[in-house]
Write a protein that holds these residues in place. Sequence first.
Motif, PDB file in Angstrom:
ATOM      1  N   ILE A  64       0.841  -1.208   0.000  1.00 11.84           N
ATOM      2  CA  ILE A  64       0.000   0.000   0.000  1.00 11.84           C
ATOM      3  C   ILE A  64       0.870   1.249   0.000  1.00 11.84           C
ATOM      4  O   ILE A  64       0.608   2.211  -0.740  1.00 11.84           O
ATOM      5  CB  ILE A  64      -0.959  -0.006   1.196  1.00 11.84           C
ATOM      6  CG1 ILE A  64      -1.930  -1.175   1.101  1.00 11.84           C
ATOM      7  CG2 ILE A  64      -1.737   1.310   1.264  1.00 11.84           C
ATOM      8  CD1 ILE A  64      -2.832  -1.336   2.310  1.00 11.84           C
ATOM      9  N   LEU A  65       1.920   1.254   0.812  1.00 10.15           N
ATOM     10  CA  LEU A  65       2.792   2.428   0.872  1.00 10.15           C
ATOM     11  C   LEU A  65       3.490   2.664  -0.472  1.00 10.15           C
ATOM     12  O   LEU A  65       3.645   3.809  -0.895  1.00 10.15           O
ATOM     13  CB  LEU A  65       3.813   2.273   1.997  1.00 10.15           C
ATOM     14  CG  LEU A  65       3.221   2.294   3.415  1.00 10.15           C
ATOM     15  CD1 LEU A  65       4.310   2.053   4.457  1.00 10.15           C
ATOM     16  CD2 LEU A  65       2.517   3.628   3.691  1.00 10.15           C
ATOM     17  N   GLU A  66       3.897   1.598  -1.132  1.00  7.07           N
ATOM     18  CA  GLU A  66       4.494   1.766  -2.468  1.00  7.07           C
ATOM     19  C   GLU A  66       3.482   2.371  -3.434  1.00  7.07           C
ATOM     20  O   GLU A  66       3.818   3.246  -4.242  1.00  7.07           O
ATOM     21  CB  GLU A  66       4.983   0.419  -2.995  1.00  7.07           C
ATOM     22  CG  GLU A  66       6.292  -0.058  -2.405  1.00  7.07           C
ATOM     23  CD  GLU A  66       7.484   0.792  -2.838  1.00  7.07           C
ATOM     24  OE1 GLU A  66       7.340   1.644  -3.735  1.00  7.07           O
ATOM     25  OE2 GLU A  66       8.570   0.602  -2.261  1.00  7.07           O
ATOM     26  N   ALA A  67       2.240   1.919  -3.349  1.00  9.20           N
ATOM     27  CA  ALA A  67       1.205   2.447  -4.241  1.00  9.20           C
ATOM     28  C   ALA A  67       0.900   3.904  -3.960  1.00  9.20           C
ATOM     29  O   ALA A  67       0.460   4.639  -4.850  1.00  9.20           O
ATOM     30  CB  ALA A  67      -0.061   1.601  -4.107  1.00  9.20           C
ATOM     31  N   LEU A  68       1.138   4.347  -2.728  1.00 13.50           N
ATOM     32  CA  LEU A  68       0.853   5.735  -2.341  1.00 13.50           C
ATOM     33  C   LEU A  68       1.982   6.700  -2.695  1.00 13.50           C
ATOM     34  O   LEU A  68       1.790   7.915  -2.655  1.00 13.50           O
ATOM     35  CB  LEU A  68       0.590   5.813  -0.830  1.00 13.50           C
ATOM     36  CG  LEU A  68      -0.753   5.253  -0.360  1.00 13.50           C
ATOM     37  CD1 LEU A  68      -0.755   5.073   1.146  1.00 13.50           C
ATOM     38  CD2 LEU A  68      -1.894   6.172  -0.789  1.00 13.50           C
ATOM     39  N   GLN A  69       3.146   6.181  -3.049  1.00 14.36           N
ATOM     40  CA  GLN A  69       4.285   7.054  -3.334  1.00 14.36           C
ATOM     41  C   GLN A  69       3.945   8.023  -4.466  1.00 14.36           C
ATOM     42  O   GLN A  69       3.458   7.630  -5.521  1.00 14.36           O
ATOM     43  CB  GLN A  69       5.504   6.218  -3.732  1.00 14.36           C
ATOM     44  CG  GLN A  69       6.044   5.348  -2.612  1.00 14.36           C
ATOM     45  CD  GLN A  69       7.435   5.766  -2.158  1.00 14.36           C
ATOM     46  OE1 GLN A  69       7.657   6.918  -1.812  1.00 14.36           O
ATOM     47  NE2 GLN A  69       8.357   4.816  -2.159  1.00 14.36           N
ATOM     48  N   GLY A  70       4.192   9.304  -4.194  1.00 13.91           N
ATOM     49  CA  GLY A  70       4.001  10.337  -5.210  1.00 13.91           C
ATOM     50  C   GLY A  70       2.575  10.786  -5.416  1.00 13.91           C
ATOM     51  O   GLY A  70       2.311  11.624  -6.292  1.00 13.91           O
ATOM     52  N   THR A  71       1.619  10.271  -4.631  1.00 14.61           N
ATOM     53  CA  THR A  71       0.214  10.641  -4.844  1.00 14.61           C
ATOM     54  C   THR A  71      -0.194  11.902  -4.088  1.00 14.61           C
ATOM     55  O   THR A  71      -1.217  12.492  -4.390  1.00 14.61           O
ATOM     56  CB  THR A  71      -0.711   9.509  -4.378  1.00 14.61           C
ATOM     57  OG1 THR A  71      -0.558   9.341  -2.951  1.00 14.61           O
ATOM     58  CG2 THR A  71      -0.411   8.205  -5.094  1.00 14.61           C
TER      59      THR A  71
END
Length: 339
Positions: A64-71
């Motif tokens: 989840i944290l990887e998916a949130l990077q840069g959002t």
Amino acid sequence: MKRSSKQHLILMAIAMLCIHNADARTGVCYGTLGDKLRPPREIVNLIKGKNIGHIRLYNPNPAILEALQGTNISVIVGVPNNEIQGIATDGSVATSWVQNNIRKYQYVNFRYISIGNEMNPSDNPNIAPYIPAAMQCISDALAAAGLRRIKVSTVLSMSVIGVSYPPSAGAFLPEFRESFIDPIIKFLLKTHSDFLIDVYPYFAYASDPTNIPLDYALFTSKSVVLRDGPYQYQNLFHAMVDSVHAALEKAGGPSLKVVVTETGWPTAGGTETTVSNAFAYNSNLFKSVKRGTPRRPRKTLDTYIFGLIDENQKTPELEKHWGIFLLNNVPKYQVSFTP
């Protein structure tokens, strides 16, 4: 026509109030106890597509944290209860936790780290005593890593409030004060952090539907239900939150900002658990947080809906049905997160 100075001041006050209210944060809790959840990147895209700018995670899930990077989505991330004692008793554990779960994800917009979830010394006698020390250790580790902007707090349950009716009588349970509540308040004041608490009118209503009107719990009452001195209440949510404000005032924390880290209404499994009631509660909640509460009318109330998606691995049955979305990301009803 030339305005009088009094008219000008009134208009300025209204403008300032509108600007302040526009800053209210409404977010969602992203739980993961479902066996058919869509992949994190797909869910993060769903969050972005619905203009949800703020989420709460219960643990630092790497995918989840990887998916949130840069959002730029604002994130509350929790320290799991079973890790609290180790962090509180060993500064190197806190340092490693921050390095592995926060600093590693430098493009995630972390807002808070919450030490534990729904803490209550009666329910968590082996964990609660370590909360204040763990908060300090994580705060020190963040400072050492150059991440002072991230606030540290803990999420409490309404069960720490011994008296909540009427709201002005709100007070913490006295047996929790010295070793638990007071050190937390002192830490939050020192670090300029916020008081996080879960507030559920649903459970108050379900426990006493004879004496608590449904429309009062759902924000749909057309008139004042409760008069408490100068304060008037048309919904139970505001009354409950103001009991927290009153308790903080009595405990030396009147300036602390209250953030509601969970609230919502289930769609099945219990009393009045329908899709229409969940829609009424959540849609009216979003409108209410911009106005503050009767006790804090000029302070917006940051609030997180529980939850984003149904979690079918939970028990009992009621716990499976709090999501705005089904497990396949199909919405049960439409709620706008657009400011």
